[in-house]
Write a protein that holds these residues in place. Structure first.
Motif, PDB file in Angstrom:
ATOM      1  N   LYS A 158      12.761  62.568  45.270  1.00  0.00           N
ATOM      2  CA  LYS A 158      13.907  62.440  44.386  1.00  0.00           C
ATOM      3  C   LYS A 158      14.383  63.838  44.015  1.00  0.00           C
ATOM      4  O   LYS A 158      13.599  64.702  43.681  1.00  0.00           O
ATOM      5  N   THR A 159      15.714  63.908  44.035  1.00  0.00           N
ATOM      6  CA  THR A 159      16.271  65.193  43.671  1.00  0.00           C
ATOM      7  C   THR A 159      16.453  65.237  42.174  1.00  0.00           C
ATOM      8  O   THR A 159      16.591  64.216  41.498  1.00  0.00           O
ATOM      9  N   GLU A 160      16.491  66.315  41.652  1.00  0.00           N
ATOM     10  CA  GLU A 160      16.677  66.490  40.231  1.00  0.00           C
ATOM     11  C   GLU A 160      18.133  66.247  39.909  1.00  0.00           C
ATOM     12  O   GLU A 160      19.009  66.856  40.513  1.00  0.00           O
ATOM     13  N   ARG A 161      18.410  65.266  38.966  1.00  0.00           N
ATOM     14  CA  ARG A 161      19.779  64.991  38.543  1.00  0.00           C
ATOM     15  C   ARG A 161      19.776  64.429  37.152  1.00  0.00           C
ATOM     16  O   ARG A 161      18.774  63.952  36.660  1.00  0.00           O
ATOM     17  N   LYS A 162      20.958  64.380  36.553  1.00  0.00           N
ATOM     18  CA  LYS A 162      21.099  63.878  35.201  1.00  0.00           C
ATOM     19  C   LYS A 162      21.232  62.364  35.245  1.00  0.00           C
ATOM     20  O   LYS A 162      21.622  61.782  36.253  1.00  0.00           O
ATOM     21  N   ASP A 163      20.953  61.714  34.068  1.00  0.00           N
ATOM     22  CA  ASP A 163      21.096  60.236  33.991  1.00  0.00           C
ATOM     23  C   ASP A 163      22.544  59.849  34.224  1.00  0.00           C
ATOM     24  O   ASP A 163      23.477  60.518  33.778  1.00  0.00           O
ATOM     25  N   ILE A 164      22.754  58.663  34.905  1.00  0.00           N
ATOM     26  CA  ILE A 164      24.093  58.204  35.219  1.00  0.00           C
ATOM     27  C   ILE A 164      24.750  57.641  33.978  1.00  0.00           C
ATOM     28  O   ILE A 164      25.905  57.899  33.712  1.00  0.00           O
ATOM     29  N   ALA A 165      24.012  56.797  33.211  1.00  0.00           N
ATOM     30  CA  ALA A 165      24.576  56.196  32.008  1.00  0.00           C
ATOM     31  C   ALA A 165      23.602  56.432  30.863  1.00  0.00           C
ATOM     32  O   ALA A 165      22.394  56.500  31.062  1.00  0.00           O
ATOM     33  N   PRO A 166      24.172  56.481  29.650  1.00  0.00           N
ATOM     34  CA  PRO A 166      23.266  56.672  28.532  1.00  0.00           C
ATOM     35  C   PRO A 166      22.500  55.378  28.243  1.00  0.00           C
ATOM     36  O   PRO A 166      22.907  54.307  28.659  1.00  0.00           O
ATOM     37  N   PRO A 167      21.389  55.398  27.559  1.00  0.00           N
ATOM     38  CA  PRO A 167      20.648  54.177  27.268  1.00  0.00           C
ATOM     39  C   PRO A 167      21.456  53.238  26.368  1.00  0.00           C
ATOM     40  O   PRO A 167      22.380  53.654  25.686  1.00  0.00           O
ATOM     41  N   LEU A 168      21.109  51.918  26.433  1.00  0.00           N
ATOM     42  CA  LEU A 168      21.824  50.901  25.647  1.00  0.00           C
ATOM     43  C   LEU A 168      21.646  51.167  24.160  1.00  0.00           C
ATOM     44  O   LEU A 168      20.576  51.581  23.714  1.00  0.00           O
ATOM     45  N   PRO A 169      22.735  50.888  23.404  1.00  0.00           N
ATOM     46  CA  PRO A 169      22.565  51.038  21.968  1.00  0.00           C
ATOM     47  C   PRO A 169      21.619  49.946  21.441  1.00  0.00           C
ATOM     48  O   PRO A 169      21.351  48.952  22.085  1.00  0.00           O
ATOM     49  N   VAL A 170      21.166  50.077  20.232  1.00  0.00           N
ATOM     50  CA  VAL A 170      20.195  49.167  19.638  1.00  0.00           C
ATOM     51  C   VAL A 170      20.781  47.758  19.483  1.00  0.00           C
ATOM     52  O   VAL A 170      20.100  46.756  19.672  1.00  0.00           O
ATOM     53  N   VAL A 171      22.072  47.687  19.196  1.00  0.00           N
ATOM     54  CA  VAL A 171      22.715  46.373  19.017  1.00  0.00           C
ATOM     55  C   VAL A 171      22.686  45.596  20.320  1.00  0.00           C
ATOM     56  O   VAL A 171      22.414  44.387  20.338  1.00  0.00           O
ATOM     57  N   LEU A 172      22.939  46.242  21.426  1.00  0.00           N
ATOM     58  CA  LEU A 172      22.955  45.523  22.702  1.00  0.00           C
ATOM     59  C   LEU A 172      21.553  45.164  23.165  1.00  0.00           C
ATOM     60  O   LEU A 172      21.385  44.316  24.019  1.00  0.00           O
ATOM     61  N   ARG A 173      20.578  45.773  22.612  1.00  0.00           N
ATOM     62  CA  ARG A 173      19.208  45.403  22.957  1.00  0.00           C
ATOM     63  C   ARG A 173      18.841  44.045  22.348  1.00  0.00           C
ATOM     64  O   ARG A 173      17.870  43.430  22.759  1.00  0.00           O
ATOM     65  N   LEU A 174      19.652  43.581  21.378  1.00  0.00           N
ATOM     66  CA  LEU A 174      19.404  42.263  20.755  1.00  0.00           C
ATOM     67  C   LEU A 174      19.963  41.108  21.595  1.00  0.00           C
ATOM     68  O   LEU A 174      19.670  39.950  21.309  1.00  0.00           O
ATOM     69  N   VAL A 175      20.775  41.396  22.612  1.00  0.00           N
ATOM     70  CA  VAL A 175      21.396  40.332  23.421  1.00  0.00           C
ATOM     71  C   VAL A 175      20.338  39.441  24.066  1.00  0.00           C
ATOM     72  O   VAL A 175      20.433  38.210  23.991  1.00  0.00           O
TER      73      VAL A 175
END
Length: 195
Positions: free
Chosen positions: A12-29
């Motif tokens: 794996k090449t070194e790269r930045k995350d594509i998307a930020p992690p889910l907010p806490v509210v969406l973790r309740l879905v």
């Protein structure tokens, strides 16, 4: 030139995350999804229980309706039987009323004859449709109607009323025909007194 041998474990090449992690509210879905499934199961079971209760109430109502219909039919049958008994009792009462003794009537007619009169023919017939009526046919050997008047008075004294009387006088004989109906003096007095 010679390449030195090296083990590469990470491709794996070194790269930045594509998307930020889910907010806490969406973790309740997912939690809300599982809760909605549990609520749906609970509501479905409540609806099933209510449906069974409604079916039981419907069956009880049908049973009560059938019971009431059976009671109504029994009441109708009892009423029909009672009406039949009333008709029998009325027929017996009519028969008793119509079976009044005729002997006193015959005795009074015979005693009413004077010394110059005689009974040539006397006939008493009951009406089959109305046995309380008596058809009387009387042939007397007499020259005047005074004997007939005396006989009719004696018949009236026994509470018999003559309907449609006819009389024929000829050749020393008097023919008298009438329909006699017994009148109850107590019944007429009770009907006349107002209540």
């Amino acid at each position: 030139m010679q390449i030195t041998e090296r083990n590469i474990d990470d491709f794996k090449t070194e790269r930045k995350d594509i998307a930020p992690p889910l907010p806490v509210v969406l973790r309740l879905v997912p939690l809300l999804f599982y809760c909605s499934i549990a609520v749906a199961v609970i509501l479905s079971s409540i609806f099933a229980i209510q449906f069974q209760l409604a079916v039981q109430k419907r069956d009880n109502h049908k049973a009560q309706t059938a019971s009431i219909a059976a009671q109504t039919q029994d009441a109708r049958n009892q009423r029909t039987a009672l009406e039949a008994q009333i008709k029998k009792a009325t027929d017996i009462q009519n028969w008793v009323d119509s079976s009044r003794p005729i002997q006193p009537l015959l005795v009074e007619i015979t005693r009413s004859m004077g010394p110059r009169s005689s009974i040539v023919d006397l006939r008493l017939d009951r009406e089959p449709e109305n046995p309380s009526q008596i058809r009387m046919g009387l042939r007397m050997g007499t020259d005047s109607t005074k004997q007939l008047d005396l006989t009719v008075e004696k018949i009236a004294a026994l509470n018999y009323r003559a309907f449609s009387p006819t009389q024929t006088l000829g050749r020393g004989e008097l023919d008298y025909k009438a329909t006699l109906v017994h009148q109850d003096p107590f019944r007429s007095q009770n009907e006349e007194t107002p209540r």
